[in-house]
Design a protein around this motif. Sequence first.
Motif, mmCIF file in Angstrom:
data_model
loop_
_atom_site.group_PDB
_atom_site.id
_atom_site.type_symbol
_atom_site.label_atom_id
_atom_site.label_comp_id
_atom_site.label_asym_id
_atom_site.label_seq_id
_atom_site.Cartn_x
_atom_site.Cartn_y
_atom_site.Cartn_z
ATOM 1 N N PHE A 52 40.371 39.126 31.414
ATOM 2 C CA PHE A 52 41.459 39.662 32.449
ATOM 3 C C PHE A 52 41.173 39.977 33.311
ATOM 4 N N ASP A 53 41.296 40.548 33.183
ATOM 5 C CA ASP A 53 40.477 42.376 34.252
ATOM 6 C C ASP A 53 39.972 41.375 34.957
ATOM 7 N N CYS A 54 38.105 40.783 34.814
ATOM 8 C CA CYS A 54 38.121 40.620 35.389
ATOM 9 C C CYS A 54 38.344 39.320 35.984
ATOM 10 N N VAL A 55 38.969 38.083 35.744
ATOM 11 C CA VAL A 55 39.794 37.232 36.267
ATOM 12 C C VAL A 55 40.639 37.175 37.636
ATOM 13 N N VAL A 56 41.152 38.940 37.415
ATOM 14 C CA VAL A 56 42.292 38.904 38.277
ATOM 15 C C VAL A 56 40.468 39.583 39.819
ATOM 16 N N GLU A 57 40.216 40.191 39.081
ATOM 17 C CA GLU A 57 39.229 40.386 40.462
ATOM 18 C C GLU A 57 38.727 39.330 40.968
ATOM 19 N N GLY A 58 38.331 37.877 40.776
ATOM 20 C CA GLY A 58 37.617 37.183 40.877
ATOM 21 C C GLY A 58 38.451 36.950 41.505
ATOM 22 N N PHE A 59 39.467 36.338 41.321
ATOM 23 C CA PHE A 59 40.972 35.855 42.419
ATOM 24 C C PHE A 59 41.280 36.716 43.581
ATOM 25 N N LYS A 60 41.291 38.448 43.577
ATOM 26 C CA LYS A 60 41.409 38.703 44.552
ATOM 27 C C LYS A 60 40.180 38.353 45.827
ATOM 28 N N GLN A 61 39.041 38.248 45.320
ATOM 29 C CA GLN A 61 37.225 38.229 46.116
ATOM 30 C C GLN A 61 37.934 36.657 46.616
ATOM 31 N N TYR A 62 38.080 35.794 46.315
ATOM 32 C CA TYR A 62 38.439 34.432 46.182
ATOM 33 C C TYR A 62 39.604 34.139 47.398
ATOM 34 N N ILE A 63 40.876 34.793 47.400
ATOM 35 C CA ILE A 63 41.680 34.882 48.603
ATOM 36 C C ILE A 63 42.000 35.893 49.293
ATOM 37 N N GLY A 64 40.328 36.670 49.086
ATOM 38 C CA GLY A 64 40.518 38.080 50.556
ATOM 39 C C GLY A 64 41.447 38.649 50.307
ATOM 40 N N ASP A 65 41.657 38.680 51.729
ATOM 41 C CA ASP A 65 42.760 39.486 52.626
ATOM 42 C C ASP A 65 43.662 39.104 52.855
ATOM 43 N N ILE A 66 45.376 38.721 52.424
ATOM 44 C CA ILE A 66 46.239 38.036 52.076
ATOM 45 C C ILE A 66 47.124 38.663 52.819
ATOM 46 N N GLN A 110 51.399 39.689 38.573
ATOM 47 C CA GLN A 110 51.979 40.172 37.343
ATOM 48 C C GLN A 110 50.735 41.199 36.813
ATOM 49 N N PRO A 111 51.628 42.930 36.679
ATOM 50 C CA PRO A 111 50.789 43.853 35.521
ATOM 51 C C PRO A 111 50.302 43.559 34.304
ATOM 52 N N LEU A 112 48.556 43.302 33.898
ATOM 53 C CA LEU A 112 48.905 42.562 32.713
ATOM 54 C C LEU A 112 48.061 43.797 31.598
ATOM 55 N N LEU A 113 48.131 43.580 30.554
ATOM 56 C CA LEU A 113 47.390 44.963 29.603
ATOM 57 C C LEU A 113 45.893 45.101 30.256
ATOM 58 N N PRO A 114 44.985 43.826 30.020
ATOM 59 C CA PRO A 114 44.392 43.860 30.595
ATOM 60 C C PRO A 114 43.301 44.785 31.619
ATOM 61 N N CYS A 115 44.002 44.500 32.764
ATOM 62 C CA CYS A 115 43.754 45.725 33.812
ATOM 63 C C CYS A 115 43.868 46.439 33.809
ATOM 64 N N LYS A 116 44.703 47.688 32.592
ATOM 65 C CA LYS A 116 44.738 48.423 32.701
ATOM 66 C C LYS A 116 44.014 49.739 31.932
ATOM 67 N N LEU A 117 43.077 50.419 32.250
ATOM 68 C CA LEU A 117 42.260 51.310 32.101
ATOM 69 C C LEU A 117 42.242 51.904 30.531
ATOM 70 N N LYS A 118 43.486 52.991 30.596
ATOM 71 C CA LYS A 118 43.163 53.739 29.309
ATOM 72 C C LYS A 118 44.742 52.538 28.418
ATOM 73 N N TRP A 119 45.014 52.680 27.387
ATOM 74 C CA TRP A 119 45.710 51.990 26.082
ATOM 75 C C TRP A 119 45.863 53.024 25.332
ATOM 76 N N THR A 120 47.516 53.220 25.250
ATOM 77 C CA THR A 120 48.284 54.176 24.273
ATOM 78 C C THR A 120 47.534 53.357 22.747
ATOM 79 N N LYS A 121 47.805 54.320 21.765
ATOM 80 C CA LYS A 121 47.960 53.762 20.435
ATOM 81 C C LYS A 121 49.141 52.343 20.875
#
Length: 441
Positions: A379-393, A341-352
């Motif tokens: 949480f951005d690191c959490v998402v990237e860590g999960f993607k590395q763990y599962i690989g290309d599924i 799911q989309p998550l605010l911590p994964c968005k690079l630029k936050w609006t005001k």
Amino acid sequence: MDISLTQDIRFIEFCDLRAEYIIYFICTAKEDLALKMFKKLLNLGIDEHRIKFFKDENYHGKMSFLIEKFFLQRKEVLQEWLNEERMMPRLHQTLHNLLKEYRVGKQKTGEDDLKKYKRVCSNFRDLNIFSKLYETTLVKTRLNKINYPGFNIGISYHKTQDRNFYFIKPIDFDRIANRSVDEKLMVCFGNSALRVEYLPVEQSITGYMEKYLKGQKYIILNCGVTGYTIYEQLMLYNALIYPLKPDVVVSFFLGTDFRSGVINCEHLVKTHKMLYGSWWYEGDYKKISGSELPLRCQMYANANAKNNEITDEDIYKAVSTRLNQFREIVCGGGAFMSFIQPLLPCKLKWTKEEQEMRNKERELLGKVASYQNILIDRFDCVVEGFKQYIGDIPYIFDLNEVIRYSEDSLFTNHWIHCNALGNEICAKKVIEILKQKEMIV
């Protein structure tokens, strides 16, 4: 009926009102506590004539069958309460009479249980037995969900068309089970971000998916339940959706899985790969058992509530195990696709607007769930860590790739809650992916 019941001592210390109500009940037998709550409400700008005291604790759910007799004009009862004196003598006298009749009735043979059961059932013909139990409970504020065999459903006070399962739109299970062969059933599972209690149904992800598939014979169901993990989605699927034989099943996951997982029991997560809402399952059983064991989910302002026996990889394993199980069950007769799911911590630029929302949320969580701020910040690191763990599924896609570089405001009121624009962007990508996978045409 817009009523707020103030019965939590934490309200005095730090809570603000998150919604405005017509009437406010202060429910405590302790006069000094009631006075403090009263003063707090006045300081928050509440008209004193809308604040009422309720202090008698003699009533319970078994008396609920007498409500219709003693409150004949239920549509006018709110105005009557507003016109009452602050201590509500007329209401308390009515309830005293109700209690008296209940006690007299218990001493007589009265109406036998079967007759009473049939009478109640006739008033709630379209509800199942668990919903009937909820509807005939005298004090509903003690309940925030309905427990069904194998799963539970959160109660909604805003979207109440479906009083059996409280989905955001009622589901005609019989009609869908007997749908024509050219009608395709797509069922979406997720947490509050899919459910969108905070937006019109049309502005949910499923609302926009319906828009993009308009004119085609697709039935799209939104089975989003606030606080659900992937494990709980799976239980809901097994209970209600499996018999419908869906053509496509879509899961939105990860935000709640981690938020719940870091305070879950290490034995259930590490050994049994179970991620669950601790505040529901552990909290409820603590009440039933009478245990005084402190729970991590109830260590509100303690930043150290996180279970250090559980690592990120433990949660990755639990999530991937249940995702694979979900897919294997569905793919016996349909297609399965899942989306981080989309998550605010994964968005690079936050609006005001997003920054102000997060600051306000950070302050609130610091008082009621402090450990979550630490988790959200990484949480951005959490998402990237999960993607590395599962690989290309092939049956997992990260929707954060769609929103990562956006400079628009896409989130509102919570770090996992997209606004209408965010949901529309994600819905468009979901449809695109499903078509690429040839799950829909």
